[in-house]
Design a protein around this motif. Structure first.
Motif, PDB file in Angstrom:
ATOM      1  N   GLY A  28       0.071  13.818  -0.642  1.00 56.35           N
ATOM      2  CA  GLY A  28       1.371  13.885   0.006  1.00 56.35           C
ATOM      3  C   GLY A  28       1.654  12.799   1.026  1.00 56.35           C
ATOM      4  N   ALA A  29       2.645  13.069   1.874  1.00 56.73           N
ATOM      5  CA  ALA A  29       3.117  12.057   2.826  1.00 56.73           C
ATOM      6  C   ALA A  29       1.992  11.597   3.748  1.00 56.73           C
ATOM      7  N   LYS A  30       1.139  12.526   4.133  1.00 55.00           N
ATOM      8  CA  LYS A  30       0.029  12.182   5.008  1.00 55.00           C
ATOM      9  C   LYS A  30      -0.915  11.201   4.308  1.00 55.00           C
ATOM     10  N   GLY A  31      -1.150  11.454   3.029  1.00 56.00           N
ATOM     11  CA  GLY A  31      -2.004  10.571   2.244  1.00 56.00           C
ATOM     12  C   GLY A  31      -1.442   9.159   2.170  1.00 56.00           C
ATOM     13  N   VAL A  32      -0.133   9.043   2.100  1.00 60.26           N
ATOM     14  CA  VAL A  32       0.502   7.719   2.074  1.00 60.26           C
ATOM     15  C   VAL A  32       0.205   6.995   3.382  1.00 60.26           C
ATOM     16  N   GLY A  33       0.338   7.731   4.499  1.00 58.03           N
ATOM     17  CA  GLY A  33       0.066   7.141   5.803  1.00 58.03           C
ATOM     18  C   GLY A  33      -1.378   6.693   5.931  1.00 58.03           C
ATOM     19  N   ILE A  34      -2.290   7.553   5.499  1.00 54.07           N
ATOM     20  CA  ILE A  34      -3.712   7.217   5.593  1.00 54.07           C
ATOM     21  C   ILE A  34      -4.027   5.974   4.747  1.00 54.07           C
ATOM     22  N   ALA A  35      -3.511   5.971   3.524  1.00 53.48           N
ATOM     23  CA  ALA A  35      -3.784   4.838   2.637  1.00 53.48           C
ATOM     24  C   ALA A  35      -3.262   3.543   3.243  1.00 53.48           C
ATOM     25  N   ALA A  70       0.831  -1.208   0.000  1.00 53.39           N
ATOM     26  CA  ALA A  70       0.000   0.000   0.000  1.00 53.39           C
ATOM     27  C   ALA A  70       0.865   1.256   0.000  1.00 53.39           C
ATOM     28  N   SER A  71       1.885   1.283   0.845  1.00 52.55           N
ATOM     29  CA  SER A  71       2.681   2.512   0.904  1.00 52.55           C
ATOM     30  C   SER A  71       3.514   2.684  -0.354  1.00 52.55           C
ATOM     31  N   GLU A  72       3.915   1.570  -0.960  1.00 57.09           N
ATOM     32  CA  GLU A  72       4.677   1.670  -2.214  1.00 57.09           C
ATOM     33  C   GLU A  72       3.830   2.330  -3.306  1.00 57.09           C
ATOM     34  N   LEU A  73       2.609   1.799  -3.507  1.00 57.45           N
ATOM     35  CA  LEU A  73       1.770   2.362  -4.564  1.00 57.45           C
ATOM     36  C   LEU A  73       1.306   3.776  -4.226  1.00 57.45           C
ATOM     37  N   ALA A  74       1.061   4.019  -2.928  1.00 56.05           N
ATOM     38  CA  ALA A  74       0.632   5.362  -2.537  1.00 56.05           C
ATOM     39  C   ALA A  74       1.742   6.375  -2.804  1.00 56.05           C
ATOM     40  N   THR A  75       2.969   5.978  -2.508  1.00 57.95           N
ATOM     41  CA  THR A  75       4.093   6.880  -2.793  1.00 57.95           C
ATOM     42  C   THR A  75       4.195   7.139  -4.289  1.00 57.95           C
ATOM     43  N   MET A  76       4.011   6.081  -5.068  1.00 58.24           N
ATOM     44  CA  MET A  76       4.036   6.265  -6.524  1.00 58.24           C
ATOM     45  C   MET A  76       2.938   7.216  -6.974  1.00 58.24           C
ATOM     46  N   ARG A  77       1.795   7.122  -6.310  1.00 58.05           N
ATOM     47  CA  ARG A  77       0.686   8.008  -6.668  1.00 58.05           C
ATOM     48  C   ARG A  77       1.023   9.460  -6.346  1.00 58.05           C
TER      49      ARG A  77
END
Ligand SMILES: Nc1ncnc2c1ncn2[C@@H]1O[C@H](COP(=O)(O)OP(=O)(O)O)[C@@H](O)[C@H]1O
Ligand SMILES: [Mg+2]
Lengths: 240, 269
Positions: B237-244, B128-135
């Motif tokens: 952003g970074a917060k969105g990665v955490g939430i995802a 999840a964090s990998e794809l979220a970071t890519m997003r």
């Protein structure tokens, strides 16, 4: 290949970010889109490249690949420079089996040379400077020989010399590939050195359209405020 | 009028309904994202978009890098259970059935669900964090502009790796758990290994093992799919990665427990 945008409208929620925008870029021309942060510049590029859907209006391009050079490079950080540049040739369904690995190596070296880089194929994006990342992302975007290139703030955050280099490559790419380009920027040097035409956005609308020289004449309140980077003027910075 | 509206908006009922509505809309959106992911993965598979090299990479990540955690979790679960029950069972004259009990628990439920939890916390969160970071770094937009289908390139090898690797992970960790149980029953209740291992086959049948493996395949697919979907639709952003990442983990946990329950109802009711 020309790009024509007619009465383009795009809203996010209630807010019309692009509000009835029309312009045309002729074959081989470079258009600069300027305007303050949040004025909808990136949104226009994303609409043209189909990353987001428009609400209404028309975007006319005559097919072919549209390259997109992202503001923060958007290189694939788990892949080497080589795999980044070769990405479309390796992964795109219609190109996958078209070239041998040897041919791909040659294409990658050639595109790297075009942006003034050499011998960094095995490095990872995180091992490169910001300017080099930008240039690698140019090389990745143009690997399939696109006829339209969209640049999102290609010189933002770079030192003046790196900016000059990038501006040179934008011109060089246009001269060597004949591609039609749109450059989003708020850097005066980039506008002066690369653009044939300029449009200025404010609040989703075009408030100036002309040549870089006309922009510098400042005979309109908007251009005056932009060129002198003044707080006073018709454009209000929201939340800045 | 505006005042009345303002006052109405302060009432608990209004807030309650609003929050239910917001949550419902959010729930539907998540279900939509997951379903779309599933269909797009199937489509990409049948269009031959799978890349073997990437599948192998993902299998390695899913199956091998997760083993230390799955083995310790399943192993320790068995140690805990056996140390709680072995002495008591021996005392009550049921020493012959300690192995059977452990085997039934492990094969029917604990092996697969504990491995699932371990995989979610290790692999699901990282997917999840990998794809979220890519997003949020526009790498997914870059995929689109390079005309590469993110479902084929990102989802497909990950989901397939989950389906392929979860069964071996469950088998290995279950065997390990049964061994750990043997060791513990020897240490805690002085039960001989022979008694323990002789009783293992009393309680498990082919059906149990089949259901266990089917569950493993489902869990692997669901964990990978949910994690990819949350990462893929991250924003901000970074917060969105955490939430995802958090939401991917929570949804995966709930999803595999629900699937486990459905299996239990379908096969053992
Ligand atoms: N995906 C999105 N969802 C909601 N609002 C967005 C989205 N993308 C951009 N916006 C909003 O649209 C406006 C214009 O954004 P953008 O085109 O990125 O501006 P610029 O590139 O000129 O700085 C901003 O107010 C931004 O917050
Ligand atoms: Mg922008």
């Amino acid at each position: 290949m020309s790009i024509e945008v007619k009465n383009l409208v795009k809203a996010f929620g209630e807010k019309k970010v692009i509000d009835d925008v029309s312009f045309k870029v002729n074959d081989g021309e470079i258009l600069a889109i300027v305007g303050f942060s949040g004025s909808g510049k990136s949104t226009i590029l994303k609409l043209i490249s189909n990353l987001i859907e428009k609400d209404s209006g028309e975007i006319i391009t005559s097919g072919g690949d549209i390259a997109f050079v992202f503001q923060y490079s958007a290189l694939f950080d788990s892949l080497t420079v080589y795999d980044n540049i070769a990405f479309a040739l390796h992964e795109r369904r219609d190109l996958r089996k078209k070239y041998t690995e040897k041919q791909i190596r040659e294409i990658v070296a050639e595109k790297l040379a075009l942006v003034g880089l050499k011998g960094i194929e095995n490095l990872y994006p995180s091992e490169l400077s910001g300017g080099m990342q930008k240039r690698v992302s140019f090389a990745r975007a143009i690997v399939t020989g696109p006829k339209v290139i969209l640049y999102d703030e290609p010189t933002a955050g770079l030192d003046p010399i790196a900016s000059t280099l990038i501006e040179d490559y934008i011109l060089r790419l246009r001269n060597e590939t004949g591609a039609t380009s749109i450059v989003v920027t708020h850097q005066m040097s980039t506008i002066k050195r690369t653009a044939d035409k300029v449009i200025m956005l404010y609040d989703g609308k075009i408030v100036f359209s002309g040549t870089p020289e006309e922009l510098l004449k400042m005979d309109n309140d908007y251009t005056k405020q932009f060129v002198t980077a003044s707080i006073e003027g018709p454009m209000k910075m929201v939340g800045a | 009028m505006a005042l009345i509206r303002h006052i109405l908006k302060q009432t608990v009922t209004y807030k309650l309904f609003k929050s239910i509505l917001v949550n419902l809309v959010d729930f539907m959106e998540v279900m939509g994202n997951i379903t779309t992911g599933l269909f797009e993965v199937i489509k990409a598979f049948f269009r031959g978009e799978l890349e073997w090299k990437e599948l192998i990479n993902q299998c390695e990540r899913f199956g091998i890098s997760s083993l230390p955690i799955t083995l310790s979790i399943v192993g320790m679960t068995c140690v805990i259970i056996v140390s709680q029950i072995a002495q008591e069972m021996v005392k009550q004259g049921g020493g012959n059935f300690v192995g059977a009990l452990v085997a039934v628990l492990i094969v029917r439920e604990l092996g697969v669900i504990m491995s699932g939890f371990a995989i979610i916390s290790m692999i699901g969160s990282s997917l999840a964090s990998e794809l979220a970071t890519m997003r949020v770094t526009e790498q997914i937009d870059a995929l689109y502009t390079l005309k590469v289908n993110p479902y084929g390139y990102l989802f497909l090898p990950r989901v397939l790796a989950g389906m392929l690797m979860m069964p071996p992970v469950v088998i290995i960790s279950s065997l390990f758990g049964i061994l750990a149980g043997a060791l513990t029953s020897d240490l805690a209740a002085g039960l001989s290994y022979r008694v323990y291992f002789d009783s293992i086959w009393i309680g498990i049948f082919a059906k149990d093992m089949f259901v266990c493996l089917a569950k493993a395949v489902c869990f692997g697919a669901v964990i990978a799919l949910i994690s990819c979907a949350f990462g893929f639709h991250a924003s901000g952003g970074a917060k969105g990665v955490g939430i995802a990442t958090t939401r991917a983990v929570v949804w995966s946990f709930v999803a595999i427990v629900i699937i486990d329950m459905l299996f239990a109802i379908a096969f053992f009711f």
